[in-house]
Scaffold this motif. Structure first.
Motif, PDB file in Angstrom:
ATOM      1  N   ASP A   1       0.775  -1.246   0.059  1.00  0.00           N
ATOM      2  CA  ASP A   1      -0.174  -0.122  -0.158  1.00  0.00           C
ATOM      3  C   ASP A   1       0.954   1.197  -0.208  1.00  0.00           C
ATOM      4  OD1 ASP A   1      -2.735   0.952  -0.339  1.00  0.00           O
ATOM      5  OD2 ASP A   1      -2.711   1.678   1.835  1.00  0.00           O
TER       6      ASP A   1
ATOM      7  N   SER B   1      -4.838   0.341  -1.726  1.00  0.00           N
ATOM      8  CA  SER B   1      -5.978   0.993  -1.492  1.00  0.00           C
ATOM      9  C   SER B   1      -6.790   1.582  -2.496  1.00  0.00           C
ATOM     10  CB  SER B   1      -5.693   2.139  -0.384  1.00  0.00           C
ATOM     11  OG  SER B   1      -5.285   1.883   0.841  1.00  0.00           O
TER      12      SER B   1
ATOM     13  N   ASP C   1     -11.941  -7.119   5.352  1.00  0.00           N
ATOM     14  CA  ASP C   1     -11.073  -6.032   4.996  1.00  0.00           C
ATOM     15  C   ASP C   1      -9.866  -5.685   6.082  1.00  0.00           C
ATOM     16  OD1 ASP C   1      -9.902  -3.622   4.003  1.00  0.00           O
ATOM     17  OD2 ASP C   1     -11.904  -2.831   3.618  1.00  0.00           O
TER      18      ASP C   1
ATOM     19  N   ARG D   1      -6.414  -3.885   7.032  1.00  0.00           N
ATOM     20  CA  ARG D   1      -5.675  -2.828   6.440  1.00  0.00           C
ATOM     21  C   ARG D   1      -4.644  -2.679   7.462  1.00  0.00           C
ATOM     22  NH1 ARG D   1      -8.503   0.840   1.985  1.00  0.00           N
ATOM     23  NH2 ARG D   1     -10.406  -0.660   1.577  1.00  0.00           N
TER      24      ARG D   1
ATOM     25  N   VAL E   1      -2.909  -4.061   2.236  1.00  0.00           N
ATOM     26  CA  VAL E   1      -4.309  -4.275   2.211  1.00  0.00           C
ATOM     27  C   VAL E   1      -4.721  -5.567   1.772  1.00  0.00           C
ATOM     28  CG1 VAL E   1      -6.665  -3.411   1.306  1.00  0.00           C
ATOM     29  CG2 VAL E   1      -4.784  -1.848   1.631  1.00  0.00           C
TER      30      VAL E   1
ATOM     31  N   GLN F   1      -7.852  -8.222   1.150  1.00  0.00           N
ATOM     32  CA  GLN F   1      -9.338  -8.207   1.179  1.00  0.00           C
ATOM     33  C   GLN F   1      -9.890  -9.626   0.770  1.00  0.00           C
ATOM     34  OE1 GLN F   1     -10.669  -4.842  -1.530  1.00  0.00           O
ATOM     35  NE2 GLN F   1     -11.428  -3.910   0.612  1.00  0.00           N
TER      36      GLN F   1
END
Length: 208
Positions: A149, A160, A177, A179, A184, A186
């Protein structure tokens, strides 16, 4: 992501100087990230997984523990050779050299993992790649994305930014999700043909 996709020569040059140019097998950051990726999978077991851009096979080995079959690929021949060597004791793992999305494996998957991959793609290639990914993912199947990220000259976006783009895909429901400052992670699930939204892991087991 208006710039052209990262050229193939970039990856060839990276692997020309080292078997594992990103030190994926050595760095605690990478090993921890891979373990978190596998831990985030919402199903205890998968029938057939697809891992594009597998590099030297470190995540591939971890996915193999949770999957009956794993199909992994990379565009760089030396990376494929290393991944094959590192998974040689796993007969249910297949590693091939493929250039995606121009080439694509046959059949469907109930798990697809896109790790440190999508930010190398320009807008048109990103869209084509994601469309082919969703088309190959079985209804109810799991899509995992995990990306660095921080801005990098060779990256057209960040983790992101990828998350924002995937949020527009109506076929996918976001299940998790995660972070951190550096990446990141997901987890999405493809909706079924009836369009019904995915439910949580706890709800599937009747806990909610």
């Amino acid at each position: 992501m208006s710039r052209p996709r990262t050229p193939d020569a970039y990856f060839d040059d990276m692997y020309r100087g080292a078997e594992d140019p990103w030190h994926l097998a050595e760095r605690w950051y990478e090993r921890r990230k891979y373990d978190l990726t596998v831990a985030a999978l919402p199903q205890p077991r998968y029938r057939r997984a697809f891992e594009p851009g597998c590099s030297v096979g470190e995540l591939t080995r971890r996915l193999a523990v949770r999957c009956d079959a794993v199909f992994a690929c990379d565009r760089v021949g030396s990376a494929v050779a290393t991944a094959r060597h590192r998974t040689r004791d796993l007969p249910h793992v297949e590693v091939r050299r493929m250039v995606l999305p121009e080439e694509w494996p046959t059949g469907s998957f109930d798990l697809i993992v896109l790790s440190e991959l999508l930010y190398y793609l320009d807008d048109a290639t990103f869209d084509r790649f994601v469309r082919r990914t969703v088309a190959s993912l079985e209804p109810g199947g799991t899509l995992v994305t995990v990306h660095w990220d921080h801005p990098v000259p060779e990256h057209l976006t960040t983790g992101s930014g990828i998350a924002d783009l995937l949020a527009a895909r109506l076929e996918l429901d976001l299940l998790a999700d995660h972070r951190e400052e550096d990446f990141v992670l997901q987890v999405h699930r493809r909706r079924g043909p009836d369009g019904r939204r995915a439910i949580s892991v706890a709800a599937e087991e009747g806990l909610v």
